[in-house]
Design an enzyme around this catalytic site. Structure first.
Site, PDB file in Angstrom:
ATOM      1  CD1 TRP A  16      76.316 -19.431 -19.578  1.00 21.74           C
ATOM      2  CD2 TRP A  16      75.963 -19.452 -17.374  1.00 21.74           C
ATOM      3  NE1 TRP A  16      75.307 -20.326 -19.329  1.00 21.74           N
ATOM      4  CE2 TRP A  16      75.060 -20.358 -17.988  1.00 21.74           C
ATOM      5  CE3 TRP A  16      75.922 -19.297 -16.001  1.00 21.74           C
ATOM      6  CZ2 TRP A  16      74.140 -21.106 -17.256  1.00 21.74           C
ATOM      7  CZ3 TRP A  16      74.994 -20.041 -15.266  1.00 21.74           C
ATOM      8  CH2 TRP A  16      74.124 -20.932 -15.891  1.00 21.74           C
ATOM      9  CG  ASN A  66      75.373  -3.940 -11.175  1.00 21.59           C
ATOM     10  OD1 ASN A  66      75.284  -5.161 -11.175  1.00 21.59           O
ATOM     11  ND2 ASN A  66      74.636  -3.162 -11.961  1.00 21.59           N
ATOM     12  CD1 TRP A  75      78.020 -14.604 -12.724  1.00 14.79           C
ATOM     13  CD2 TRP A  75      78.964 -14.687 -14.745  1.00 14.79           C
ATOM     14  NE1 TRP A  75      79.318 -14.173 -12.596  1.00 14.79           N
ATOM     15  CE2 TRP A  75      79.918 -14.219 -13.821  1.00 14.79           C
ATOM     16  CE3 TRP A  75      79.337 -14.808 -16.086  1.00 14.79           C
ATOM     17  CZ2 TRP A  75      81.224 -13.875 -14.206  1.00 14.79           C
ATOM     18  CZ3 TRP A  75      80.632 -14.469 -16.463  1.00 14.79           C
ATOM     19  CH2 TRP A  75      81.558 -14.006 -15.531  1.00 14.79           C
ATOM     20  CD1 TRP A 110      77.868 -22.168 -22.960  1.00 18.65           C
ATOM     21  CD2 TRP A 110      78.808 -20.241 -23.591  1.00 18.65           C
ATOM     22  NE1 TRP A 110      76.880 -21.214 -22.978  1.00 18.65           N
ATOM     23  CE2 TRP A 110      77.434 -20.014 -23.363  1.00 18.65           C
ATOM     24  CE3 TRP A 110      79.594 -19.168 -24.006  1.00 18.65           C
ATOM     25  CZ2 TRP A 110      76.825 -18.780 -23.520  1.00 18.65           C
ATOM     26  CZ3 TRP A 110      78.992 -17.922 -24.169  1.00 18.65           C
ATOM     27  CH2 TRP A 110      77.630 -17.739 -23.930  1.00 18.65           C
ATOM     28  CD  GLU A 130      69.311  -1.693  -9.191  1.00 17.72           C
ATOM     29  OE1 GLU A 130      69.779  -2.828  -9.297  1.00 17.72           O
ATOM     30  OE2 GLU A 130      68.912  -1.036 -10.172  1.00 17.72           O
ATOM     31  CD1 TRP A 165      66.758  -4.590 -10.790  1.00 19.77           C
ATOM     32  CD2 TRP A 165      66.651  -6.621 -11.751  1.00 19.77           C
ATOM     33  NE1 TRP A 165      66.519  -4.423 -12.138  1.00 19.77           N
ATOM     34  CE2 TRP A 165      66.455  -5.644 -12.742  1.00 19.77           C
ATOM     35  CE3 TRP A 165      66.622  -7.967 -12.109  1.00 19.77           C
ATOM     36  CZ2 TRP A 165      66.238  -5.980 -14.081  1.00 19.77           C
ATOM     37  CZ3 TRP A 165      66.397  -8.309 -13.440  1.00 19.77           C
ATOM     38  CH2 TRP A 165      66.210  -7.319 -14.406  1.00 19.77           C
TER      39      TRP A 165
HETATM   40  C1  LIG Z   1      77.703 -10.985 -13.164  1.00 18.43           C
HETATM   41  C2  LIG Z   1      77.036 -10.438 -11.914  1.00 18.43           C
HETATM   42  C3  LIG Z   1      77.171 -11.116 -10.714  1.00 18.43           C
HETATM   43  C4  LIG Z   1      76.558 -10.616  -9.550  1.00 18.43           C
HETATM   44  N1  LIG Z   1      76.706 -11.312  -8.373  1.00 18.43           N
HETATM   45  C5  LIG Z   1      76.104 -10.853  -7.248  1.00 18.43           C
HETATM   46  C6  LIG Z   1      76.239 -11.552  -6.018  1.00 18.43           C
HETATM   47  O1  LIG Z   1      76.870 -12.603  -5.937  1.00 18.43           O
HETATM   48  N2  LIG Z   1      75.652 -11.019  -4.915  1.00 18.43           N
HETATM   49  C7  LIG Z   1      74.928  -9.861  -4.963  1.00 18.43           C
HETATM   50  O2  LIG Z   1      74.421  -9.423  -3.925  1.00 18.43           O
HETATM   51  N3  LIG Z   1      74.761  -9.209  -6.123  1.00 18.43           N
HETATM   52  C8  LIG Z   1      75.337  -9.655  -7.259  1.00 18.43           C
HETATM   53  N4  LIG Z   1      75.190  -8.960  -8.427  1.00 18.43           N
HETATM   54  C9  LIG Z   1      74.326  -7.772  -8.445  1.00 18.43           C
HETATM   55  C10 LIG Z   1      75.031  -6.442  -8.153  1.00 18.43           C
HETATM   56  O3  LIG Z   1      76.189  -6.329  -8.931  1.00 18.43           O
HETATM   57  C11 LIG Z   1      75.410  -6.274  -6.678  1.00 18.43           C
HETATM   58  O4  LIG Z   1      74.288  -6.526  -5.880  1.00 18.43           O
HETATM   59  C12 LIG Z   1      75.887  -4.862  -6.393  1.00 18.43           C
HETATM   60  O5  LIG Z   1      77.024  -4.573  -7.172  1.00 18.43           O
HETATM   61  C13 LIG Z   1      76.223  -4.727  -4.919  1.00 18.43           C
HETATM   62  O6  LIG Z   1      76.753  -3.458  -4.643  1.00 18.43           O
HETATM   63  P1  LIG Z   1      75.928  -2.387  -3.805  1.00 18.43           P
HETATM   64  O7  LIG Z   1      75.484  -2.976  -2.522  1.00 18.43           O
HETATM   65  O8  LIG Z   1      76.770  -1.167  -3.768  1.00 18.43           O
HETATM   66  O9  LIG Z   1      74.677  -2.176  -4.737  1.00 18.43           O
HETATM   67  P2  LIG Z   1      73.633  -0.974  -4.822  1.00 18.43           P
HETATM   68  O10 LIG Z   1      73.724  -0.456  -6.217  1.00 18.43           O
HETATM   69  O11 LIG Z   1      73.809  -0.014  -3.729  1.00 18.43           O
HETATM   70  O12 LIG Z   1      72.231  -1.721  -4.722  1.00 18.43           O
HETATM   71  C14 LIG Z   1      71.561  -1.939  -3.481  1.00 18.43           C
HETATM   72  C15 LIG Z   1      71.267  -3.394  -3.303  1.00 18.43           C
HETATM   73  O13 LIG Z   1      70.351  -3.857  -4.301  1.00 18.43           O
HETATM   74  C16 LIG Z   1      70.682  -5.183  -4.687  1.00 18.43           C
HETATM   75  N5  LIG Z   1      71.074  -5.195  -6.098  1.00 18.43           N
HETATM   76  C17 LIG Z   1      71.619  -4.184  -6.806  1.00 18.43           C
HETATM   77  N6  LIG Z   1      71.788  -4.543  -8.100  1.00 18.43           N
HETATM   78  C18 LIG Z   1      71.342  -5.818  -8.196  1.00 18.43           C
HETATM   79  C19 LIG Z   1      71.257  -6.745  -9.269  1.00 18.43           C
HETATM   80  N7  LIG Z   1      71.641  -6.447 -10.528  1.00 18.43           N
HETATM   81  N8  LIG Z   1      70.784  -7.978  -9.017  1.00 18.43           N
HETATM   82  C20 LIG Z   1      70.370  -8.320  -7.775  1.00 18.43           C
HETATM   83  N9  LIG Z   1      70.418  -7.476  -6.716  1.00 18.43           N
HETATM   84  C21 LIG Z   1      70.898  -6.239  -6.930  1.00 18.43           C
HETATM   85  C22 LIG Z   1      71.849  -5.623  -3.835  1.00 18.43           C
HETATM   86  O14 LIG Z   1      71.344  -6.303  -2.717  1.00 18.43           O
HETATM   87  C23 LIG Z   1      72.480  -4.294  -3.425  1.00 18.43           C
HETATM   88  O15 LIG Z   1      73.200  -4.355  -2.220  1.00 18.43           O
HETATM   89  C24 LIG Z   1      75.794  -9.439  -9.605  1.00 18.43           C
HETATM   90  C25 LIG Z   1      75.666  -8.764 -10.826  1.00 18.43           C
HETATM   91  C26 LIG Z   1      76.287  -9.256 -11.967  1.00 18.43           C
HETATM   92  C27 LIG Z   1      76.141  -8.508 -13.253  1.00 18.43           C
END
Ligand SMILES: Cc1cc2nc3c(=O)[nH]c(=O)nc-3n(C[C@H](O)[C@H](O)[C@H](O)COP(=O)(O)OP(=O)(O)OC[C@H]3O[C@@H](n4cnc5c(N)ncnc54)[C@H](O)[C@@H]3O)c2cc1C
Length: 478
Positions: free
Chosen positions: A363, A345, A386, A310, A279, A282
């Site tokens: 979007w 997420n 997005w 859209w 993650e 990512w």
């Molecule tokens: C539509 C959409 C919008 C999003 N907008 C953001 C945003 O503005 N800022 C943001 O930090 N993340 C965003 N994400 C990614 C992800 O949803 C969040 O990082 C995550 O929910 C943060 O919660 P956590 O720290 O508990 O994640 P955890 O599941 O604990 O993951 C650990 C860390 O990994 C990174 N991470 C995890 N999943 C993703 C992912 N899919 N993409 C990129 N990094 C990821 C984050 O830094 C996160 O803190 C978005 C995802 C979607 C689908």
């Protein structure tokens, strides 16, 4: 030990901590005196890419940082305005010989860095940028032919193989700048003319981030693989706001997770740590994507999907924002977002796919709303998420793979706990009203409690959306 510089400036940006901070550590090593400064942005009223929840969290992080800097003998100076001009003024006032800062992956932040470097050359002041926000910068993870990756899996393989930078010790001592040096007070919402949105925020600041890190390492990350898609409960680390503000270093996070894996015999825990690292990859994948392909900010990454018709229907958009779509899982997510500035997420994916595939709204509308509402709002990850949901991005869900919100609920909130938590009108509704759409023909039956009936029939909208994509493809002669 003699120091290279008498006085330098450390410019805090999105690195609001003393522990494992690349530029601050280097500044403290190199100079006898370090003046620390934060330059507050000077817009008023509204901003396309941020809003009250994140600015309130930022203010709290800055207040904590101000205290932490004072506790080790320093003073955090606040200035407001255009960063290069403010820093230049501070150079003149302090006689600083260099500016240390951590590089920002965002386009705007990088433009400011370039302008600062130019001004530094003119002034004869060293401008020193450091890697800090990421483990690997966009130019470090490239294909064999030196090109940027467009697909995650090979990017991640390469990212994984690269040695990770080590954690740096906390800065333990700073010297205060001259007392006469002016500083504005630490900003709060009124600085930007914003009103408190009543968002319940996590405790801001480095100390709180470290508590969250400890909790996540003990109770969440070891079980991450199995639980991370469940929106109810502590199933993900919730560290994204800390990574966004830099109250936690991604280096330390990476290594602490690696240590959990190294210290266990449990294959499940090791797998969870690996998934967690993925993650973090990512996050950096999307950051490099934004840097190499800045066009994604305005347009679809996949050029062939540009120009899709859209919708911009504001009434539909408002119902989505208000969590009044009649799709319980979507509404629960939108209400969690409004109440806390955060959203799980899995639910981000569900709500984003609902906006783009059930309502066929642009979007970019959802992307902007998320940036304004999320305390972890990160341009790159948000844009990536997005575009993934819209089916237009790198590694996107292909347009024909449209998630069904009802099926998603059955998989990830089968007892409706998350829904009932965030949608009080549904607290006592029968479980099947949360998991199943109303019978065909009774579209307007509402589960009661003042909760609306589903605003669309998913199956029907799915077909229309597939049609929209297919027609666009035909028009393109594909
Ligand atoms: C539509 C959409 C919008 C999003 N907008 C953001 C945003 O503005 N800022 C943001 O930090 N993340 C965003 N994400 C990614 C992800 O949803 C969040 O990082 C995550 O929910 C943060 O919660 P956590 O720290 O508990 O994640 P955890 O599941 O604990 O993951 C650990 C860390 O990994 C990174 N991470 C995890 N999943 C993703 C992912 N899919 N993409 C990129 N990094 C990821 C984050 O830094 C996160 O803190 C978005 C995802 C979607 C689908």
């Amino acid at each position: 030990m003699s120091k290279q510089y008498t006085r330098v400036i450390h410019w805090f940006r999105r690195d609001l901590r003393l522990t494992d901070n690349s530029a601050l550590h280097a500044a403290a090593q190199a100079a006898a005196g370090v003046v620390t400064v934060y330059v507050v942005s000077d817009w008023k009223g509204s901003h396309a890419w941020t809003g009250a929840p994140r600015q309130a969290f930022l203010s709290g992080c800055l207040a904590a940082l101000e205290k932490n800097v004072a506790a080790i003998g320093g003073r955090l100076i606040f200035r407001q305005g255009e960063a290069v001009a403010e820093l230049e003024r501070l150079i003149a006032e302090t006689g600083a010989e260099a500016i240390f800062y951590n590089r920002d992956p965002d386009i705007y932040g990088r433009q400011v860095e370039q302008a600062l470097a130019r001004r530094g050359r003119e002034l004869g002041v060293a401008i020193l940028g450091f890697k800090d926000v990421v483990l690997h910068q966009s130019d470090e993870v490239l294909t064999g032919t030196g090109k940027p990756y467009r697909v995650f899996t090979p990017y991640r393989k390469n990212w994984d193989l690269l040695p990770k930078p080590e954690v740096l010790p906390a800065v333990k001592q700073l010297t205060p700048p001259a007392a006469a040096l002016a500083s504005l007070p630490c900003p709060d919402l009124s600085t930007w003319g914003l009103l408190d949105a009543g968002t319940v925020l996590p405790e801001p600041g480095e100390r709180a981030a470290r508590v969250r890190l400890k909790e996540a390492l003990a109770r969440v990350i070891p079980y991450y693989s199995a639980r991370r898609n469940i929106p109810m409960g502590a199933t993900t680390s919730r560290l994204s706001p800390d990574l966004r503000m830099g109250t936690l270093s991604v280096r330390e996070l990476y290594h602490r997770v690696a240590n959990v894996a190294a210290e266990t015999e449990d294959a499940g825990v090791r797998k969870s740590c690996q998934t967690y690292h993925s993650e973090l990859a990512w996050r950096e994948f999307y950051m490099q994507l934004l840097q190499h392909f800045p066009v994604v900010l305005d347009q679809e990454f996949e050029a062939s999907w540009r120009g899709l018709p859209w919708s911009h229907d504001q009434a539909l958009f408002q119902r989505w924002k208000d969590g009044l779509t009649g799709f319980p899982i979507v509404d629960a997510g939108m209400r969690e977002l409004r109440a806390t500035g955060q959203m799980h997420n899995r639910v981000r994916m569900i709500t984003a796919m609902f906006l783009t595939k059930d309502l066929r709204l642009d979007w970019r509308l959802g992307e902007q709303y998320f940036m304004q509402a999320l305390i972890d709002g990160e341009i790159a990850s948000n844009n990536g998420g997005w575009q993934w949901s819209a089916g237009t991005g790198a590694d996107a869900a292909p347009y024909f793979r449209i998630q069904n919100p009802w099926t998603q609920t059955k998989s990830y909130d089968p007892k409706g706990e998350y829904i009932r938590h965030w949608v009080p009108e549904l607290k006592h509704a029968p479980l099947e009203h949360l998991l199943e759409p109303p019978e065909e023909g009774s579209l307007f039956r509402s589960p009661g409690g003042g909760y609306p009936a589903p605003m669309v029939v998913h199956r029907r909208e799915r077909d229309r959306t597939l049609d929209m994509f297919k027609k666009h493809r035909e028009l393109q002669g594909r």
